[in-house]
Enzyme design. Structure first.
Site, mmCIF file in Angstrom:
data_model
loop_
_atom_site.group_PDB
_atom_site.id
_atom_site.type_symbol
_atom_site.label_atom_id
_atom_site.label_comp_id
_atom_site.label_asym_id
_atom_site.label_seq_id
_atom_site.Cartn_x
_atom_site.Cartn_y
_atom_site.Cartn_z
ATOM 1 N N HIS A 294 0.336 -1.448 -0.112
ATOM 2 C CA HIS A 294 -0.185 -0.039 0.213
ATOM 3 C C HIS A 294 1.311 1.051 0.541
ATOM 4 O O HIS A 294 1.238 1.572 0.644
ATOM 5 C CB HIS A 294 -0.809 -0.187 1.129
ATOM 6 C CG HIS A 294 -2.336 0.998 1.072
ATOM 7 N ND1 HIS A 294 -3.125 0.701 0.997
ATOM 8 C CD2 HIS A 294 -2.050 2.287 1.994
ATOM 9 C CE1 HIS A 294 -4.199 1.775 0.769
ATOM 10 N NE2 HIS A 294 -3.362 2.773 0.752
ATOM 11 N N ALA A 295 0.415 2.097 -0.954
ATOM 12 C CA ALA A 295 1.374 3.383 -1.539
ATOM 13 C C ALA A 295 1.033 4.322 -0.007
ATOM 14 O O ALA A 295 1.008 4.083 0.585
ATOM 15 C CB ALA A 295 1.309 4.456 -2.501
ATOM 16 N N HIS A 324 0.027 12.215 -5.660
ATOM 17 C CA HIS A 324 -0.515 12.048 -4.107
ATOM 18 C C HIS A 324 0.540 12.004 -3.004
ATOM 19 O O HIS A 324 1.077 12.647 -2.161
ATOM 20 C CB HIS A 324 -1.704 11.219 -4.097
ATOM 21 C CG HIS A 324 -2.031 10.989 -2.714
ATOM 22 N ND1 HIS A 324 -2.928 11.719 -1.771
ATOM 23 C CD2 HIS A 324 -1.433 10.668 -1.470
ATOM 24 C CE1 HIS A 324 -3.470 11.368 -0.699
ATOM 25 N NE2 HIS A 324 -2.476 10.760 -0.522
ATOM 26 N N HIS A 328 2.767 14.963 -0.017
ATOM 27 C CA HIS A 328 3.505 14.735 1.078
ATOM 28 C C HIS A 328 4.759 14.436 2.021
ATOM 29 O O HIS A 328 4.935 15.556 2.558
ATOM 30 C CB HIS A 328 2.917 13.068 1.922
ATOM 31 C CG HIS A 328 1.738 12.933 2.410
ATOM 32 N ND1 HIS A 328 1.027 13.246 3.077
ATOM 33 C CD2 HIS A 328 0.961 11.360 1.615
ATOM 34 C CE1 HIS A 328 -0.036 12.448 2.321
ATOM 35 N NE2 HIS A 328 -0.200 11.487 2.190
ATOM 36 N N HIS A 454 -6.487 0.779 5.540
ATOM 37 C CA HIS A 454 -6.801 1.952 6.755
ATOM 38 C C HIS A 454 -6.932 1.186 7.693
ATOM 39 O O HIS A 454 -6.642 1.932 9.125
ATOM 40 C CB HIS A 454 -7.207 3.122 6.531
ATOM 41 C CG HIS A 454 -7.006 3.819 5.717
ATOM 42 N ND1 HIS A 454 -6.712 3.264 4.235
ATOM 43 C CD2 HIS A 454 -6.002 5.198 5.411
ATOM 44 C CE1 HIS A 454 -5.990 4.378 3.374
ATOM 45 N NE2 HIS A 454 -5.712 4.857 4.049
ATOM 46 N N TYR A 464 -9.413 12.463 3.794
ATOM 47 C CA TYR A 464 -9.466 12.517 2.477
ATOM 48 C C TYR A 464 -9.929 12.883 2.431
ATOM 49 O O TYR A 464 -10.417 13.802 1.116
ATOM 50 C CB TYR A 464 -9.506 10.519 2.609
ATOM 51 C CG TYR A 464 -8.241 10.533 2.299
ATOM 52 C CD1 TYR A 464 -7.955 9.139 3.562
ATOM 53 C CD2 TYR A 464 -6.415 9.694 1.732
ATOM 54 C CE1 TYR A 464 -6.365 8.152 3.958
ATOM 55 C CE2 TYR A 464 -6.235 9.389 2.535
ATOM 56 C CZ TYR A 464 -5.235 8.815 3.478
ATOM 57 O OH TYR A 464 -4.575 8.302 3.532
#
Ligand SMILES: C[C@H](N[C@H](C(=O)O)[C@@H]1CCCN1C(=O)[C@@H](N)CC(=O)O)C(=O)N1CCC[C@H]1C(=O)O
Ligand SMILES: [Zn+2]
Length: 592
Positions: A294-295, A324, A328, A454, A464
């Site tokens: 998961h990125a 995305h 960050h 999550h 989000y």
């Protein structure tokens, strides 16, 4: 030192009043963050149990694999699959099912490209059997310990602790109000997409007035629908912004995708990725070991070491994710000179928005053409609508999912949802808020939220939803700074140093000031609140088009028209298909 109740009470007293009288606002703000210990407030043994549970749940999720779909799967008279027989047999491996398919890239790719409802239904259920169901009990214990930690920090439960990140009273009501304003646009998109899926799969698979079965939307969680653009695009044959083929034909590698994203940031005068980033990031799935695919983006808190971990595939979806994740890192870099305690997003939604803001420009047909990923681009109405529709399959389709994930978790933390309705409450929200239904019967033996990263990873999610609102506020302001004229959805801030300067001014603040003040800086004092106007302005032309297309369609859904009647699995084998069809027919006649 073992935290005795005496020590803890004294610590709370000491930390709860002294600093509040400090005269320097910044120092007071620092202490307001420093005095929240989080899970460290737990006694050592419980802290150990909590971190152990978290690790176990994340490992289950990351290692989960399923068997390949086999069309010969036995079918029940009801038309459903005899999964029990299939999976019982699997458990003993009697019929040669060897779980070999991981979520990334296999199941993600299959959910995106398969157009066989039976295969999709199999994949959808098998993933939840492998990833969600096994952690149900662990998650319930994890919630107990999380609530205990929250209470030791002075919060009523873990949900209140999470919401405190937004520093405003009534945050829950604020989010509800934003969703109410956005829901009508979502319902228009839902109605249009449903009608297209009825055309494709027929009404026995997709009820014309009911919820959309969750397995048909191109994504394992139905959270974004970009992968069914081919079946739903308003003007087929006109410009489509899915540049996956171009990326592959032009021989893009994951590294080239990362360099392309970085160049957008530097074109605004923002920071290039540091040397260590290129040396230490993992941007492709390794072949020699299991990793969490998961990125994710990481700040190693020393002002130099920043990394992305991503099992990059060469496609449009991953190009957007690359922006995305790099957003960050850009935010981490811009606030690296703040005092340590302030090195964080102004609020978690800001951190999620940075990369997406740039992607809003980078995804425009004009920009994709300027980087050679799109050929003939015209300024026609049809191209505009095709582009806005593709963006809506990402941004508007996502809103109810971004909203309901923590509505469900806040209720679990507060005890409103318990083990007796843990999964059924999830589906009440999925049905009521998102208008999607499960393609196979669900019971309290299942744990479908656990099949979404999550939840086992315990990462809050309303960030989000906040991001998808605030990123359009950022986009509107940066476009103004860039001197853009014309419709908001055509704006591309590429190479605008003025836009870059404004973004830098806002993001460099980190968490040193409340996010409401950061919003004031962004809008030159015009507002300090989350505002849905920019996203509604951006999608204005599409909304008009959808409303005209949807004339005659039911906007919204009748919840009892879910194709899979919510019967417990054991009964299903007793009810013959004919009886079910009669029930469905009677229901339909009654409702028409
Ligand atoms: C693909 C993306 N991965 C997250 C993200 O990048 O937010 C990862 C996993 C959870 C937190 N995280 C981080 O990298 C943080 N360390 C970032 C930070 O706080 O600095 C993700 O989960 N997304 C993107 C859109 C919706 C959501 C989804 O895919 O459902
Ligand atoms: Zn993120």
């Amino acid at each position: 030192m073992i935290w005795s109740d005496f020590h803890r009470t004294k610590w709370n007293e000491a930390t709860n009043y002294a600093w509040k009288n400090f005269t320097t606002p910044t120092v007071r703000r620092m202490f307001s963050f420093l005095t929240v210990l989080g899970k460290a407030a737990l006694p050592r043994d419980k802290l150990k149990e909590l971190t152990g549970l978290l690790q176990e749940m994340k490992t289950t999720y990351s290692l989960a694999k399923i068997c390949r779909y086999d069309p010969r799967l036995r079918r029940l008279p009801s038309g459903d699959y005899d999964y029990d027989a299939e999976f019982e047999a699997d458990d003993d491996n009697q019929i040669g099912c060897i779980p070999t398919l991981p979520l990334e890239p296999h199941l993600t790719q299959m959910m995106a490209t398969s157009r066989d409802p039976e295969e999709l239904r199999y994949l959808w259920r098998a993933w939840r059997e492998a990833a969600g169901k096994p952690i149900r009990q662990k998650y319930l214990r994890f919630v107990q310990l999380s609530n205990e930690a929250a209470r030791l920090n002075g919060f009523s439960d873990a949900g209140e602790y999470w919401r405190s990140d937004y520093e405003i009273d009534g945050f829950r009501e604020e989010v509800e109000e934003l969703w109410q304003k956005l829901s009508p646009l979502y319902q228009q998109l839902h109605a249009y997409v449903r009608a297209k899926l009825v055309e494709k799969y027929g009404e026995e698979v997709v009820p014309r007035r009911g919820p959309i079965p969750a397995h048909l939307l191109g994504n394992m969680w139905a959270q974004t629908w970009t992968n069914i653009l081919d079946m739903t695009i308003p003007y087929p044959g006109r410009t489509s912004v899915d540049v996956t083929n171009a990326l592959r034909i032009q021989g893009y590698s994951p590294l080239a995708m990362f360099r392309l994203a970085e160049e957008f940031f530097t074109s605004l005068g923002l920071e290039p990725m540091p040397q260590t980033f290129w040396q230490r990031s993992m941007i492709q799935k390794p072949t020699d070991r299991e990793v969490v695919c998961h990125a994710s983006a990481w700040d190693f808190c020393n002002g130099r070491d920043y990394r992305i971990k991503q099992c990059t595939e060469v496609n449009m979806e991953h190009l957007v994710t690359t922006h995305h994740e790099m957003g960050h890192i850009q935010y981490d870099l811009l606030y690296r000179n703040q005092p340590f305690i302030f090195r964080d997003g102004a609020n978690p939604g800001f951190h999620e928005a940075v990369g997406d803001v740039l992607a809003l420009s980078a995804s425009t047909p004009r920009h994709l053409q300027s980087v050679g990923l799109l050929g003939n681009v015209d300024d026609s109405y049809e191209t505009d609508i095709n582009f806005l529709f593709a963006m809506a399959l990402d941004k508007i389709a996502f809103l109810p999912f971004g909203y309901l994930m923590d509505q469900w978790r806040w209720e679990v933390f507060s005890g409103d949802t318990s083990s007796s309705n843990l999964n059924s409450r999830w589906w009440e929200l999925r049905l009521g808020v998102q208008g999607v239904s499960p393609p196979v019967p669900r019971t309290e033996q299942d744990f479908d939220p656990g099949a979404k990263f999550h939840v086992p990873a315990n990462v809050p999610y309303v960030r989000y939803f906040v991001s998808f609102v605030v990123q359009f506020q950022f986009h509107a302001e940066l476009c103004k700074a860039a001197g853009h004229e014309g419709p908001l959805h055509r704006c591309d801030i590429y190479r605008s140093v003025k836009a870059g300067r404004l973004l830098r001014n806002v993001l460099s603040l980190g968490k040193s000031r409340p996010w409401t003040e950061a919003l004031s800086v962004l809008t030159s004092g015009r507002t300090n609140k989350l505002d849905v106007e920019p996203i509604l302005e951006y999608f204005g032309p599409l909304r008009t088009w959808l409303e005209s297309q949807n004339r005659g369609e039911l906007i919204g859904w009748r919840e009892n028209e879910a194709i899979v009647l919510q019967v417990t699995r054991s009964n299903a084998s007793l009810i013959t298909g004919a009886v079910l069809a009669v029930i469905a027919l009677v229901l339909l006649v009654a409702l028409v």
